[in-house]
Design a protein around this motif. Structure first.
Motif, short mmCIF file in Angstrom:
data_model
loop_
_atom_site.label_atom_id
_atom_site.label_comp_id
_atom_site.label_asym_id
_atom_site.label_seq_id
_atom_site.Cartn_x
_atom_site.Cartn_y
_atom_site.Cartn_z
N PRO A 107 -14.06 6.97 -5.99
CA PRO A 107 -12.70 7.16 -6.50
C PRO A 107 -11.71 7.44 -5.37
N PHE A 108 -10.48 7.04 -5.58
CA PHE A 108 -9.41 7.24 -4.60
C PHE A 108 -8.63 8.49 -4.98
N GLU A 109 -8.38 9.34 -4.00
CA GLU A 109 -7.62 10.56 -4.24
C GLU A 109 -6.43 10.62 -3.29
N MET A 110 -5.27 10.96 -3.83
CA MET A 110 -4.04 11.03 -3.06
C MET A 110 -3.39 12.38 -3.36
N GLU A 111 -2.85 13.04 -2.36
CA GLU A 111 -2.14 14.30 -2.55
C GLU A 111 -0.68 14.08 -2.20
N CYS A 112 0.21 14.53 -3.07
CA CYS A 112 1.64 14.33 -2.84
C CYS A 112 2.41 15.63 -3.01
N GLU A 113 3.46 15.75 -2.23
CA GLU A 113 4.41 16.86 -2.34
C GLU A 113 5.78 16.26 -2.62
N ILE A 114 6.50 16.87 -3.54
CA ILE A 114 7.84 16.41 -3.85
C ILE A 114 8.80 17.56 -3.57
N GLU A 115 9.72 17.32 -2.65
CA GLU A 115 10.74 18.31 -2.30
C GLU A 115 12.09 17.63 -2.38
N GLY A 116 12.86 17.97 -3.40
CA GLY A 116 14.16 17.33 -3.58
C GLY A 116 13.98 15.83 -3.78
N TYR A 117 14.57 15.05 -2.87
CA TYR A 117 14.47 13.59 -2.96
C TYR A 117 13.47 13.02 -1.97
N GLU A 118 12.63 13.86 -1.42
CA GLU A 118 11.63 13.40 -0.47
C GLU A 118 10.23 13.55 -1.05
N ILE A 119 9.42 12.51 -0.92
CA ILE A 119 8.05 12.51 -1.41
C ILE A 119 7.14 12.23 -0.23
N LYS A 120 6.15 13.08 -0.03
CA LYS A 120 5.18 12.89 1.03
C LYS A 120 3.80 12.83 0.41
N CYS A 121 3.08 11.74 0.69
CA CYS A 121 1.73 11.58 0.16
C CYS A 121 0.75 11.38 1.30
N LYS A 122 -0.46 11.90 1.11
CA LYS A 122 -1.53 11.74 2.08
C LYS A 122 -2.78 11.29 1.35
N ALA A 123 -3.54 10.40 1.98
CA ALA A 123 -4.79 9.92 1.40
C ALA A 123 -5.62 9.27 2.50
N LYS A 124 -6.89 9.07 2.22
CA LYS A 124 -7.73 8.32 3.14
C LYS A 124 -7.30 6.86 3.05
N CYS A 125 -7.26 6.20 4.20
CA CYS A 125 -6.83 4.81 4.22
C CYS A 125 -7.96 3.90 4.68
N THR A 126 -7.84 2.64 4.32
CA THR A 126 -8.84 1.64 4.68
C THR A 126 -8.30 0.60 5.65
N GLY A 127 -6.98 0.61 5.88
CA GLY A 127 -6.37 -0.43 6.69
C GLY A 127 -5.86 -1.58 5.83
N GLN A 128 -6.06 -1.50 4.53
CA GLN A 128 -5.63 -2.55 3.60
C GLN A 128 -4.32 -2.22 2.89
N GLU A 129 -3.73 -1.10 3.23
CA GLU A 129 -2.55 -0.62 2.50
C GLU A 129 -1.39 -1.62 2.55
N GLU A 130 -1.22 -2.32 3.66
CA GLU A 130 -0.13 -3.28 3.80
C GLU A 130 -0.23 -4.42 2.78
N LYS A 131 -1.40 -4.63 2.20
CA LYS A 131 -1.59 -5.69 1.21
C LYS A 131 -1.19 -5.25 -0.19
N CYS A 132 -0.79 -4.00 -0.35
CA CYS A 132 -0.38 -3.47 -1.66
C CYS A 132 1.14 -3.60 -1.80
N VAL A 133 1.58 -4.36 -2.79
CA VAL A 133 3.01 -4.59 -2.98
C VAL A 133 3.76 -3.29 -3.29
#
Length: 99
Positions: free
Chosen positions: A47-73
């Motif tokens: 399973p894929f797990e992502m952690e995100c923080e939302i502060e005002g109008y800024e969103i920061k997310c962290k997750a393990k990457c595979t190098g395939q992220e650029e292929k996600c629209v």
């Protein structure tokens, strides 16, 4: 592709998504997690797990990457500015006069 949104559902093409109790930010983050996550699941088999923080109008997310992220629209739309939205000229908010 036509998209219809009501307070209870979103219809994308001919597919209906129940959004009862969800906020727009929940849907956006779900789309991001699924878009990136499906490639992660295919490669890692976990399973894929992502952690995100939302502060005002800024969103920061962290997750393990595979190098395939650029292929996600969705990833590209949110991080590379490839999403474009235009308001129709004849649309207006109720109570606001047309210009």
């Amino acid at each position: 592709m036509k998209i219809l949104a009501t307070p209870e559902r979103v219809i994308v093409g001919d597919r209906e998504i129940d959004i009862t109790g969800l906020r727009p930010i929940d849907l956006m983050l779900a789309a991001l997690a699924y878009g990136i996550g499906i490639r992660y699941i295919d490669m890692e088999g976990r399973p894929f797990e992502m952690e995100c923080e939302i502060e005002g109008y800024e969103i920061k997310c962290k997750a393990k990457c595979t190098g395939q992220e650029e292929k996600c629209v969705v990833y590209r739309a949110l991080t590379k500015g490839t999403l474009k939205f235009e308001c129709k000229e004849d649309a207006h908010v109720q109570g606001t006069p047309k210009h």
